[in-house]
Scaffold this motif. Structure first.
Motif: not given
Length: 396
Positions: A224-231, A254-264
């Protein structure tokens, strides 16, 4: 003709096209390449096998894997840099983390392997795990520099766009028949494609062509990939804008923080059949709450699954099936680098171009026998229960 436009198929078609610039290379795919497993994986490119779950204990096999993954990395780096492919390529390393006592034990064993091979790593304290990853889920972790992270769908689009001009790609074109007839004749809907040679790069679909049914099985994994997260939400994921974590335990996420704003988050397995969408979302939401209980449970914007070809001893399938017919399969959850390398080597094998790496790859490509149903399902479910018990053991 090359059937399958995943990483192996694209690499094979590219190698053939460059070797035979006056020939037309037909590349057929049943769907859209970026919408298949190759465009929906986690985007990890680990070019050393020591930190992988399936690394094995045979030093000779590990050394071959190092050379194979380096071959794939060399190809992709040259294509990304030479073709100006914008795919979020970041050589920032990754974390290897444990959540159980067994995982911590295995992580400690990994440090001895890394020390023996002179591989740099950094051991994290509990405070560093919390500050860098934003979670107390992990009880032990290492950071290793040998990993490049990419946006896989963008990488796929870029690799397709930079194929040589003599490659003719046909998407949404499933092959429904294959006959040996003065070379080969492929049935594609109402159309027929004739080719002197055929390379099958179809992954888990290889048994549908009548080959390797007893050498690999299909396992579905989910992400799953989240929406753009708030600050404030993004701050809960740690200090860095980008990071990736692979687990020590087989069933961990397995997980990633993507582009500073999303979580996979990639989590969960099923055998042969894909789970229903509501089951996937429930599983991902539970996994998210275990790691980041402060985030909303419904934060995932995208969720889905994809099939992975697994072999019994982690060996790939690279072989000649008949005169003019070759195949590659069995990625064993190491798709980007491994299948890129194996696809180009399959093209070498089909055209008689020999190399030490190809010779060793053919020698190592001997996957173990997998019994038929119902024994196959029973064995898989038994193995899954055992791994779940291990994952449930508390950390010490």
């Amino acid at each position: 003709a090359v059937v399958g436009a995943g990483y192996a198929g694209r690499a094979a078609a590219r190698a053939l096209a460059l070797r035979y610039p006056d020939e037309r290379i037909v590349l057929l795919d049943a769907g859209q390449p970026a919408e298949s497993s190759s465009g929906r994986n986690s985007g990890f490119m680990l070019d050393l096998p020591y930190a992988k779950i399936s690394s094995g204990s045979d030093p000779a096999v590990r050394d071959w894997q190092v050379r194979l993954l380096a071959h794939g990395m060399q190809q992709l780096r040259a294509l990304v840099e030479g073709g100006g492919i914008d795919c979020g390529w970041q050589s920032i390393g990754h974390y290897k983390a444990a959540t159980t006592a067994l995982g911590a034990h295995n992580l400690e064993a990994l440090t001895r392997t890394l020390d023996a091979h002179g591989v740099h790593y950094r051991r994290l304290s509990p405070g560093e795990i919390q500050s860098e990853l934003g979670t107390a889920r992990y009880t032990a972790a290492l950071w290793l520099r040998n990993c490049t992270l990419v946006q896989p769908a963008e990488l796929v689009h870029g690799l397709v766009d930079t194929l040589p001009p003599n490659v003719a790609l046909y998407t949404d074109s499933p092959v429904t028949g294959l006959q040996q007839r003065q070379g080969y004749e492929l049935q594609v809907g109402p159309h027929r494609v004739r080719a002197r040679q055929v390379l099958l790069c179809v992954g888990t679909e290889l048994p549908a062509f009548g080959h390797a049914a007893s050498r690999q099985l299909a396992v579905f994994t989910y992400a799953g990939l989240t929406r753009a997260l708030s600050d404030s939400e993004a701050a809960a994921l740690g200090d860095a804008a980008e990071w990736g974590v692979t687990p020590v335990e087989r069933l961990e996420a397995t997980s990633r923080k993507v582009g500073g704003r999303r979580y996979m988050l990639r989590l969960g397995f099923s055998y042969k059949t894909e789970l229903a969408p509501e089951q996937v979302r429930t599983m991902l939401q539970a996994g998210l709450q275990q790691r980041y209980p402060g985030l909303p449970a419904d934060v995932f914007q995208h969720a889905g699954g994809g099939a992975v070809g697994m072999t019994r001893n982690d060996a790939p399938i690279v072989r000649q099936l008949a005169a003019g017919l070759h195949a590659v399969a069995g990625c064993n959850a190491s798709g980007i680098l491994k299948m890129t390398a194996l696809g180009s080597l399959l093209a070498d094998h089909a055209t008689g171009v020999r190399s030490p790496l190809l010779d060793e790859t053919l020698q190592r490509s001997r996957p173990g026998f997998i019994p038929p149903e119902p024994i196959r399902r029973l064995a898989f479910e038994w193995s899954l229960r055992r791994m779940r018990r291990e994952l449930a053991e508390p950390a010490t």
